[in-house]
Design a protein around this motif. Structure first.
Motif, PDB file in Angstrom:
ATOM      1  N   ASP A 102     -24.703  35.195  17.036  1.00  0.00           N
ATOM      2  CA  ASP A 102     -24.222  33.843  16.811  1.00  0.00           C
ATOM      3  C   ASP A 102     -22.706  33.794  17.015  1.00  0.00           C
ATOM      4  N   MET A 103     -22.167  32.594  17.199  1.00  0.00           N
ATOM      5  CA  MET A 103     -20.751  32.423  17.492  1.00  0.00           C
ATOM      6  C   MET A 103     -19.869  32.918  16.349  1.00  0.00           C
ATOM      7  N   GLN A 104     -20.369  32.816  15.102  1.00  0.00           N
ATOM      8  CA  GLN A 104     -19.566  33.264  13.971  1.00  0.00           C
ATOM      9  C   GLN A 104     -19.312  34.768  14.039  1.00  0.00           C
ATOM     10  N   SER A 105     -20.351  35.541  14.381  1.00  0.00           N
ATOM     11  CA  SER A 105     -20.185  36.990  14.492  1.00  0.00           C
ATOM     12  C   SER A 105     -19.239  37.345  15.636  1.00  0.00           C
ATOM     13  N   MET A 106     -19.359  36.647  16.762  1.00  0.00           N
ATOM     14  CA  MET A 106     -18.467  36.900  17.892  1.00  0.00           C
ATOM     15  C   MET A 106     -17.036  36.505  17.537  1.00  0.00           C
ATOM     16  N   PHE A 107     -16.909  35.426  16.765  1.00  0.00           N
ATOM     17  CA  PHE A 107     -15.574  34.995  16.323  1.00  0.00           C
ATOM     18  C   PHE A 107     -14.910  36.081  15.482  1.00  0.00           C
ATOM     19  N   TRP A 108     -15.658  36.624  14.507  1.00  0.00           N
ATOM     20  CA  TRP A 108     -15.089  37.664  13.650  1.00  0.00           C
ATOM     21  C   TRP A 108     -14.807  38.934  14.446  1.00  0.00           C
ATOM     22  N   GLY A 109     -15.639  39.214  15.456  1.00  0.00           N
ATOM     23  CA  GLY A 109     -15.352  40.345  16.328  1.00  0.00           C
ATOM     24  C   GLY A 109     -14.042  40.152  17.067  1.00  0.00           C
ATOM     25  N   GLY A 110     -13.812  38.945  17.582  1.00  0.00           N
ATOM     26  CA  GLY A 110     -12.560  38.651  18.272  1.00  0.00           C
ATOM     27  C   GLY A 110     -11.353  38.748  17.342  1.00  0.00           C
ATOM     28  N   ILE A 111     -11.493  38.216  16.125  1.00  0.00           N
ATOM     29  CA  ILE A 111     -10.410  38.316  15.140  1.00  0.00           C
ATOM     30  C   ILE A 111     -10.104  39.781  14.837  1.00  0.00           C
ATOM     31  N   ALA A 112     -11.156  40.583  14.713  1.00  0.00           N
ATOM     32  CA  ALA A 112     -10.965  42.017  14.467  1.00  0.00           C
ATOM     33  C   ALA A 112     -10.166  42.660  15.598  1.00  0.00           C
ATOM     34  N   GLY A 113     -10.494  42.298  16.840  1.00  0.00           N
ATOM     35  CA  GLY A 113      -9.782  42.859  17.982  1.00  0.00           C
ATOM     36  C   GLY A 113      -8.308  42.495  17.980  1.00  0.00           C
ATOM     37  N   ILE A 114      -8.001  41.241  17.645  1.00  0.00           N
ATOM     38  CA  ILE A 114      -6.602  40.804  17.598  1.00  0.00           C
ATOM     39  C   ILE A 114      -5.847  41.543  16.500  1.00  0.00           C
ATOM     40  N   CYS A 115      -6.458  41.636  15.304  1.00  0.00           N
ATOM     41  CA  CYS A 115      -5.822  42.349  14.196  1.00  0.00           C
ATOM     42  C   CYS A 115      -5.605  43.822  14.540  1.00  0.00           C
ATOM     43  N   GLY A 116      -6.644  44.444  15.124  1.00  0.00           N
ATOM     44  CA  GLY A 116      -6.542  45.849  15.489  1.00  0.00           C
ATOM     45  C   GLY A 116      -5.479  46.085  16.537  1.00  0.00           C
ATOM     46  N   CYS A 117      -5.341  45.162  17.486  1.00  0.00           N
ATOM     47  CA  CYS A 117      -4.334  45.300  18.533  1.00  0.00           C
ATOM     48  C   CYS A 117      -2.923  45.183  17.955  1.00  0.00           C
ATOM     49  N   PHE A 118      -2.720  44.222  17.048  1.00  0.00           N
ATOM     50  CA  PHE A 118      -1.427  44.119  16.369  1.00  0.00           C
ATOM     51  C   PHE A 118      -1.105  45.422  15.645  1.00  0.00           C
ATOM     52  N   GLY A 119      -2.120  45.961  14.953  1.00  0.00           N
ATOM     53  CA  GLY A 119      -1.923  47.214  14.230  1.00  0.00           C
ATOM     54  C   GLY A 119      -1.573  48.353  15.164  1.00  0.00           C
ATOM     55  N   LEU A 120      -2.271  48.430  16.292  1.00  0.00           N
ATOM     56  CA  LEU A 120      -2.054  49.508  17.250  1.00  0.00           C
ATOM     57  C   LEU A 120      -0.654  49.436  17.852  1.00  0.00           C
ATOM     58  N   LEU A 121      -0.225  48.244  18.239  1.00  0.00           N
ATOM     59  CA  LEU A 121       1.101  48.086  18.823  1.00  0.00           C
ATOM     60  C   LEU A 121       2.198  48.414  17.811  1.00  0.00           C
ATOM     61  N   ALA A 122       2.012  47.966  16.561  1.00  0.00           N
ATOM     62  CA  ALA A 122       2.995  48.272  15.522  1.00  0.00           C
ATOM     63  C   ALA A 122       3.040  49.766  15.234  1.00  0.00           C
ATOM     64  N   LEU A 123       1.858  50.412  15.228  1.00  0.00           N
ATOM     65  CA  LEU A 123       1.803  51.846  14.951  1.00  0.00           C
ATOM     66  C   LEU A 123       2.558  52.639  16.021  1.00  0.00           C
ATOM     67  N   TYR A 124       2.251  52.364  17.283  1.00  0.00           N
ATOM     68  CA  TYR A 124       2.909  53.110  18.357  1.00  0.00           C
ATOM     69  C   TYR A 124       4.395  52.795  18.436  1.00  0.00           C
ATOM     70  N   ARG A 125       4.761  51.547  18.145  1.00  0.00           N
ATOM     71  CA  ARG A 125       6.183  51.194  18.112  1.00  0.00           C
ATOM     72  C   ARG A 125       6.882  51.958  16.988  1.00  0.00           C
ATOM     73  N   GLY A 126       6.230  52.011  15.824  1.00  0.00           N
ATOM     74  CA  GLY A 126       6.799  52.745  14.700  1.00  0.00           C
ATOM     75  C   GLY A 126       6.924  54.229  14.983  1.00  0.00           C
ATOM     76  N   LEU A 127       5.899  54.812  15.599  1.00  0.00           N
ATOM     77  CA  LEU A 127       5.926  56.241  15.911  1.00  0.00           C
ATOM     78  C   LEU A 127       7.031  56.572  16.914  1.00  0.00           C
ATOM     79  N   SER A 128       7.375  55.604  17.764  1.00  0.00           N
ATOM     80  CA  SER A 128       8.366  55.879  18.807  1.00  0.00           C
ATOM     81  C   SER A 128       9.799  55.760  18.302  1.00  0.00           C
ATOM     82  N   ILE A 129      10.028  54.985  17.214  1.00  0.00           N
ATOM     83  CA  ILE A 129      11.411  54.777  16.770  1.00  0.00           C
ATOM     84  C   ILE A 129      11.656  55.166  15.311  1.00  0.00           C
ATOM     85  N   ARG A 130      10.607  55.474  14.573  1.00  0.00           N
ATOM     86  CA  ARG A 130      10.766  55.871  13.169  1.00  0.00           C
ATOM     87  C   ARG A 130      10.271  57.291  12.961  1.00  0.00           C
ATOM     88  N   LYS A 131      10.427  57.785  11.740  1.00  0.00           N
ATOM     89  CA  LYS A 131       9.971  59.131  11.404  1.00  0.00           C
ATOM     90  C   LYS A 131       8.450  59.164  11.335  1.00  0.00           C
TER      91      LYS A 131
END
Length: 280
Positions: A62-91
Motif C-alpha cells: 500500500d502507499m503508506q508502506s511505500m511512503f514510510w520506506g521513502g521517508i526511511a531512505g531520506i533519513c538514512g541518506c541524511f545520516g550517511l552524509l553527516a556520518l561521512y562528513r563527520g569522519l572526514s573532518i572530525r575525530k
C-alpha cells in the motif's frame, strides 16, 4: 520460538551485515571518492532488492508502506552524509561511537512513549550495549570534546535512528518493496548531492568488487533489521543491531591485522553481556 528471540537473532544478523559492509566500504573509501562509493553501493542494493522482490513475487504494498520506506531512505541518506562528513573532518574516535549510540537511543526513547518501558533487566542491557558500542568504536583520546565535535555525529545518529523508526512503520505484510522505496529515495538524494557538490569521481574497476560487496551487505543489514522490527519491539531490534561496530573492529583485526585495544576488548565483552541481558 519466543518473538523476542527472533528480534535478537534478526538484529544480530543485521549487525553482522552492517559491520561487514562498513568494513568493505571503509576500505573502498580510503582509495576512492566517498560519494562515488556510497552512490554505487546504494544502486547495487536497489537492483538486488528489486530482483529479490520480483523473484519472491512480493505483493506491491500500500502507499503508506511505500511512503514510510521513502521517508526511511531520506533519513538514512541524511545520516550517511553527516556520518561521512563527520569522519572526514572530525575525530573518528568521537564520530563513530556517538553516531552509533544515538542511532540506538532514538528508537529506544521513541518506543518508551509508544509501547512503554521495557523490562528492567532489558533496560540494563540497553545501557551496557551503549557503553559497549562506545568502547568498541573509540580509537582516539576523546577528552576535551567540544560541541562542534558532536554536531555531525549527532545529526548522523538522529538520521539513522529515524531510519529505523520509519522502517518499523512499514506494514508487517511487506519487506522488500518498502526497502526498494527507501533505496530509490536515498539514491535520488545522493545523485542530487553529486550534482550540487560536483563530486563526479567513481570507484575504479579494481575497487568494484569491494563496493558491490558493501552494497550487498548493507542491503542484507536493512532487510534483517526490517524483519527484526516486525518480529517484536523496536527498541530491542535497534539496540542489538547497533552492535555492528564490533563486527567491523573484529574483521579489521582478523583481515588487516589491526590491533584491538584493551578498551575495545572490554566493549566487545560488554556487548556480549548486553545480548544476554536483552534476551533474558
Amino acid at each position: 520460538m519466543d518473538s523476542d528471540l527472533y528480534v535478537i537473532l534478526f538484529g544480530l544478523a543485521s549487525a553482522i551485515c552492517w559491520g561487514a559492509g562498513d568494513f568493505s566500504g571503509g576500505i573502498a573509501t580510503k582509495r576512492s571518492n566517498v560519494y562515488g562509493v556510497v552512490l554505487i553501493s546504494q544502486i547495487i542494493g536497489t537492483i538486488l532488492l528489486i530482483a529479490a522482490a520480483l523473484l519472491m513475487a512480493e505483493e506491491i504494498p500500500d502507499m503508506q508502506s511505500m511512503f514510510w520506506g521513502g521517508i526511511a531512505g531520506i533519513c538514512g541518506c541524511f545520516g550517511l552524509l553527516a556520518l561521512y562528513r563527520g569522519l572526514s573532518i572530525r575525530k573518528m574516535g568521537i564520530v563513530a561511537p556517538v553516531a552509533a549510540v544515538v542511532t540506538a537511543a532514538v528508537p529506544v526513547v521513541f518506543n518508551i512513549f509508544t509501547e512503554g518501558m521495557p523490562a528492567g533487566y532489558r533496560f540494563a542491557g540497553f545501557g551496557i550495549a551503549f557503553v559497549g558500542v562506545w568502547l568498541i568504536s573509540g580509537t582516539e583520546n576523546t577528552r576535551n570534546i567540544s560541541l562542534n565535535d558532536l554536531s555531525f555525529p549527532l545529526i548522523a545518529g538522529i538520521g539513522f535512528g529515524f531510519f529505523l523508526i520509519s522502517i518499523d512503520h512499514v506494514s508487517d505484510k511487506y519487506i522488500l518493496w518498502p526497502l526498494v522505496a527507501s533505496r530509490l529515495a536515498s539514491v535520488g538524494m545522493l545523485i542530487g548531492v553529486h550534482i550540487l557538490k560536483k563530486q563526479h569521481g567513481l570507484p575504479t574497476r579494481n575497487l568494484l568488487p569491494l563496493v558491490i560487496l558493501a552494497g550487498i551487505l548493507d542491503t542484507g543489514g536493512n532487510t534483517f533489521f526490517a524483519l527484526a522490527s516486525q518480529a517484536g519491539r523496536l527498541d530491542i531490534a535497534a539496540v542489538v543491531s547497533s552492535l555492528y561496530p564490533g563486527v567491523t573492529v573484529v574483521l579489521a583485526w582478523i583481515i588487516l591485522r589491526e590491533r584491538i585495544r584493551l578498551r575495545q576488548w572490554i566493549g566487545i565483552l560488554a556487548s556480549l553481556a548486553a545480548i544476554i541481558f536483552i534476551s533474558g
